[in-house]
Design a protein around this motif. Structure first.
Motif, PDB file in Angstrom:
ATOM      1  N   VAL A 158      -8.171  14.494  67.138  1.00 33.98           N
ATOM      2  CA  VAL A 158      -6.877  15.161  67.102  1.00 33.98           C
ATOM      3  C   VAL A 158      -7.039  16.556  66.517  1.00 33.98           C
ATOM      4  O   VAL A 158      -7.848  16.783  65.614  1.00 33.98           O
ATOM      5  CB  VAL A 158      -5.849  14.347  66.288  1.00 33.98           C
ATOM      6  CG1 VAL A 158      -6.222  14.294  64.817  1.00 33.98           C
ATOM      7  CG2 VAL A 158      -4.447  14.909  66.475  1.00 33.98           C
ATOM      8  N   MET A 159      -6.308  17.509  67.073  1.00 39.28           N
ATOM      9  CA  MET A 159      -6.329  18.882  66.587  1.00 39.28           C
ATOM     10  C   MET A 159      -4.919  19.305  66.179  1.00 39.28           C
ATOM     11  O   MET A 159      -3.944  18.821  66.747  1.00 39.28           O
ATOM     12  CB  MET A 159      -6.834  19.832  67.694  1.00 39.28           C
ATOM     13  CG  MET A 159      -8.295  19.676  68.048  1.00 39.28           C
ATOM     14  SD  MET A 159      -8.754  20.680  69.507  1.00 39.28           S
ATOM     15  CE  MET A 159      -8.209  22.332  69.008  1.00 39.28           C
ATOM     16  N   PRO A 160      -4.811  20.222  65.222  1.00 40.96           N
ATOM     17  CA  PRO A 160      -3.474  20.714  64.853  1.00 40.96           C
ATOM     18  C   PRO A 160      -2.857  21.600  65.929  1.00 40.96           C
ATOM     19  O   PRO A 160      -1.644  21.763  65.997  1.00 40.96           O
ATOM     20  CB  PRO A 160      -3.735  21.510  63.568  1.00 40.96           C
ATOM     21  CG  PRO A 160      -5.179  21.897  63.653  1.00 40.96           C
ATOM     22  CD  PRO A 160      -5.859  20.766  64.369  1.00 40.96           C
ATOM     23  N   VAL A 161      -3.723  22.201  66.772  1.00 44.32           N
ATOM     24  CA  VAL A 161      -3.260  23.008  67.901  1.00 44.32           C
ATOM     25  C   VAL A 161      -3.921  22.467  69.157  1.00 44.32           C
ATOM     26  O   VAL A 161      -5.007  21.891  69.103  1.00 44.32           O
ATOM     27  CB  VAL A 161      -3.605  24.499  67.720  1.00 44.32           C
ATOM     28  CG1 VAL A 161      -2.843  25.089  66.556  1.00 44.32           C
ATOM     29  CG2 VAL A 161      -5.106  24.703  67.539  1.00 44.32           C
ATOM     30  N   PRO A 162      -3.292  22.626  70.321  1.00 44.22           N
ATOM     31  CA  PRO A 162      -3.862  22.063  71.542  1.00 44.22           C
ATOM     32  C   PRO A 162      -5.110  22.792  72.010  1.00 44.22           C
ATOM     33  O   PRO A 162      -5.333  23.964  71.664  1.00 44.22           O
ATOM     34  CB  PRO A 162      -2.721  22.232  72.560  1.00 44.22           C
ATOM     35  CG  PRO A 162      -1.929  23.377  72.047  1.00 44.22           C
ATOM     36  CD  PRO A 162      -1.985  23.282  70.553  1.00 44.22           C
ATOM     37  N   ASN A 163      -5.933  22.102  72.768  1.00 48.35           N
ATOM     38  CA  ASN A 163      -7.020  22.754  73.504  1.00 48.35           C
ATOM     39  C   ASN A 163      -6.385  23.381  74.742  1.00 48.35           C
ATOM     40  O   ASN A 163      -6.281  22.757  75.781  1.00 48.35           O
ATOM     41  CB  ASN A 163      -8.089  21.731  73.883  1.00 48.35           C
ATOM     42  CG  ASN A 163      -9.248  22.377  74.612  1.00 48.35           C
ATOM     43  OD1 ASN A 163      -9.435  23.581  74.556  1.00 48.35           O
ATOM     44  ND2 ASN A 163     -10.032  21.572  75.314  1.00 48.35           N
ATOM     45  N   ALA A 193     -17.248  22.296  58.478  1.00 42.22           N
ATOM     46  CA  ALA A 193     -16.429  21.079  58.421  1.00 42.22           C
ATOM     47  C   ALA A 193     -15.319  21.144  59.462  1.00 42.22           C
ATOM     48  O   ALA A 193     -15.002  20.142  60.119  1.00 42.22           O
ATOM     49  CB  ALA A 193     -15.838  20.913  57.024  1.00 42.22           C
ATOM     50  N   ALA A 194     -14.728  22.333  59.635  1.00 44.12           N
ATOM     51  CA  ALA A 194     -13.683  22.503  60.643  1.00 44.12           C
ATOM     52  C   ALA A 194     -14.254  22.288  62.046  1.00 44.12           C
ATOM     53  O   ALA A 194     -13.629  21.630  62.893  1.00 44.12           O
ATOM     54  CB  ALA A 194     -13.065  23.888  60.527  1.00 44.12           C
ATOM     55  N   LEU A 195     -15.449  22.837  62.300  1.00 46.80           N
ATOM     56  CA  LEU A 195     -16.086  22.637  63.605  1.00 46.80           C
ATOM     57  C   LEU A 195     -16.404  21.161  63.831  1.00 46.80           C
ATOM     58  O   LEU A 195     -16.236  20.632  64.941  1.00 46.80           O
ATOM     59  CB  LEU A 195     -17.360  23.465  63.699  1.00 46.80           C
ATOM     60  CG  LEU A 195     -17.202  24.979  63.821  1.00 46.80           C
ATOM     61  CD1 LEU A 195     -18.568  25.650  63.862  1.00 46.80           C
ATOM     62  CD2 LEU A 195     -16.391  25.345  65.060  1.00 46.80           C
ATOM     63  N   TYR A 196     -16.883  20.501  62.773  1.00 45.61           N
ATOM     64  CA  TYR A 196     -17.217  19.083  62.887  1.00 45.61           C
ATOM     65  C   TYR A 196     -15.974  18.265  63.214  1.00 45.61           C
ATOM     66  O   TYR A 196     -15.997  17.394  64.097  1.00 45.61           O
ATOM     67  CB  TYR A 196     -17.850  18.592  61.585  1.00 45.61           C
ATOM     68  CG  TYR A 196     -18.187  17.110  61.595  1.00 45.61           C
ATOM     69  CD1 TYR A 196     -19.409  16.677  62.102  1.00 45.61           C
ATOM     70  CD2 TYR A 196     -17.290  16.161  61.118  1.00 45.61           C
ATOM     71  CE1 TYR A 196     -19.726  15.328  62.122  1.00 45.61           C
ATOM     72  CE2 TYR A 196     -17.601  14.813  61.137  1.00 45.61           C
ATOM     73  CZ  TYR A 196     -18.818  14.405  61.639  1.00 45.61           C
ATOM     74  OH  TYR A 196     -19.121  13.073  61.679  1.00 45.61           O
ATOM     75  N   LEU A 197     -14.885  18.517  62.516  1.00 40.96           N
ATOM     76  CA  LEU A 197     -13.652  17.768  62.749  1.00 40.96           C
ATOM     77  C   LEU A 197     -13.109  18.013  64.148  1.00 40.96           C
ATOM     78  O   LEU A 197     -12.456  17.143  64.734  1.00 40.96           O
ATOM     79  CB  LEU A 197     -12.605  18.148  61.703  1.00 40.96           C
ATOM     80  CG  LEU A 197     -12.877  17.657  60.281  1.00 40.96           C
ATOM     81  CD1 LEU A 197     -11.867  18.245  59.303  1.00 40.96           C
ATOM     82  CD2 LEU A 197     -12.840  16.133  60.221  1.00 40.96           C
ATOM     83  N   LEU A 198     -13.390  19.200  64.691  1.00 36.83           N
ATOM     84  CA  LEU A 198     -12.945  19.530  66.036  1.00 36.83           C
ATOM     85  C   LEU A 198     -13.507  18.553  67.066  1.00 36.83           C
ATOM     86  O   LEU A 198     -12.831  18.171  68.015  1.00 36.83           O
ATOM     87  CB  LEU A 198     -13.363  20.958  66.380  1.00 36.83           C
ATOM     88  CG  LEU A 198     -12.844  21.553  67.694  1.00 36.83           C
ATOM     89  CD1 LEU A 198     -11.342  21.764  67.623  1.00 36.83           C
ATOM     90  CD2 LEU A 198     -13.548  22.877  67.982  1.00 36.83           C
TER      91      LEU A 198
END
Length: 307
Positions: free
Chosen positions: A70-75, A127-132
């Motif tokens: 899940v992302m806070p903003v859409p792909n 960490a942000a890239l990993y969570l992505l």
């Protein structure tokens, strides 16, 4: 119950090892009920589901069955607006850089250490890239890519028995981790990679504009006009068959020399065609009209191949 409803009810999330195993067992049972034999081809951590024989089939239809974090903003994807796509992707990276910068500034103000600040920047950024890619599962994946799986299953169910030897089906694993499943399959099956027509369905549920993107080599195939003929005969959606060279659509067809990307888009005046909501909890739309349009058209294409 429609295929898309069945999938959403039984296997809405297919991200963990256990979720994928459960889905593969369920899909194998569904395929058997339709008169097919499904097998799982494993290569490393990739477990692709194969129905039929892509080596001998005249066309292979594919979709990825794994679901994203899940992302806070859409792909946000704009297939025909390359500038907007690049700007949006850069924007996401800049947000991650900003987060790292804020973390570095806070740590530096607390401990007065440049080394600690640099470490904080790197930790937050990566960490942000990993969570992505590997973060918590998105609970809603109706368009990405439950819609593609449902479209494949609709075709399997509707395809007449006498036509089935001409078509094969593959559900790829780990598309959300950099198209690992399709890449692994292509490395092993070099003839399929180089010489076979692959039609890949990814995010085909939300939008009345149905795109088929094909590269120059694929458009030169003798059967390509038959694909256009079969799809043009369908009603209820706006068909756009376009050149992949002037568009962008990053999905599993990229692993094959004769790959066609299929997606559904909405449209706005300035931005043009777009896909939104995917990778967010708002990904809840798959129109059955899209499933019917694609399944009927692609089955018609299979029937024309002998001609």
């Amino acid at each position: 119950m429609s295929m898309i409803e069945n999938l959403v009810q039984n296997h809405p999330i297919r991200k963990t090892k256990a979720q994928k195993e459960s889905f593969r067992a369920w899909f194998t049972e569904q395929a058997a009920a339709m008169g097919y034999t499904a097998s799982v081809e494993s290569k490393g951590s990739n477990n692709n589901i194969v129905v039929g024989d892509p080596e001998t089939a005249k066309v292979t239809f594919t979709a990825h069955y794994d679901t994203p974090a899940v992302m806070p903003v859409p792909n946000f994807i704009t297939p025909k607006n390359l500038l907007a796509y690049i700007v949006y992707q850069i924007g996401i990276v800049l947000v991650f850089l900003l987060m790292g910068g804020v973390a570095a500034a806070v740590i530096n103000s607390l401990v007065q250490s440049d080394d600690a600040a640099r470490l904080a920047f790197l930790v937050v950024y990566f960490a942000a890239l990993y969570l992505l890619m590997f973060g918590p599962a998105n609970k809603n994946n109706v368009n990405d890519n439950t819609s593609g799986v449902a479209a494949v299953m609709e075709m399997m169910n509707r395809l007449p028995e006498e036509e089935r030897s001409k078509a094969a089906f593959i559900l790829f694993d780990n598309e959300e981790k950099g198209m690992q499943g399709s890449s692994a399959y292509a490395r092993v099956h070099k003839n399929v990679k180089k010489n076979k027509l692959i039609i890949n369905l990814d995010c085909v549920g939300d939008g009345e504009y149905i795109f088929f993107f094909a590269n120059k080599k694929t458009r030169a195939l003798s059967v390509y006009p038959l694909l256009e003929q079969a799809m043009t005969a369908q009603e209820g959606r706006t068909l756009i068959m376009d050149r992949l060279e002037r568009c962008i659509y990053p999905s599993d067809q990229s692993s094959f020399k004769q790959g066609v990307a299929v997606c559904a888009c909405n449209k706005m005046k300035v931005l043009g065609y777009y896909i939104n909501k995917i990778h967010t909890v708002r990904d809840t739309v798959c129109d059955q009209k899209n499933m019917d349009f694609l399944a009927n058209g692609l089955i018609r294409f299979v029937s024309l191949l002998d001609n």
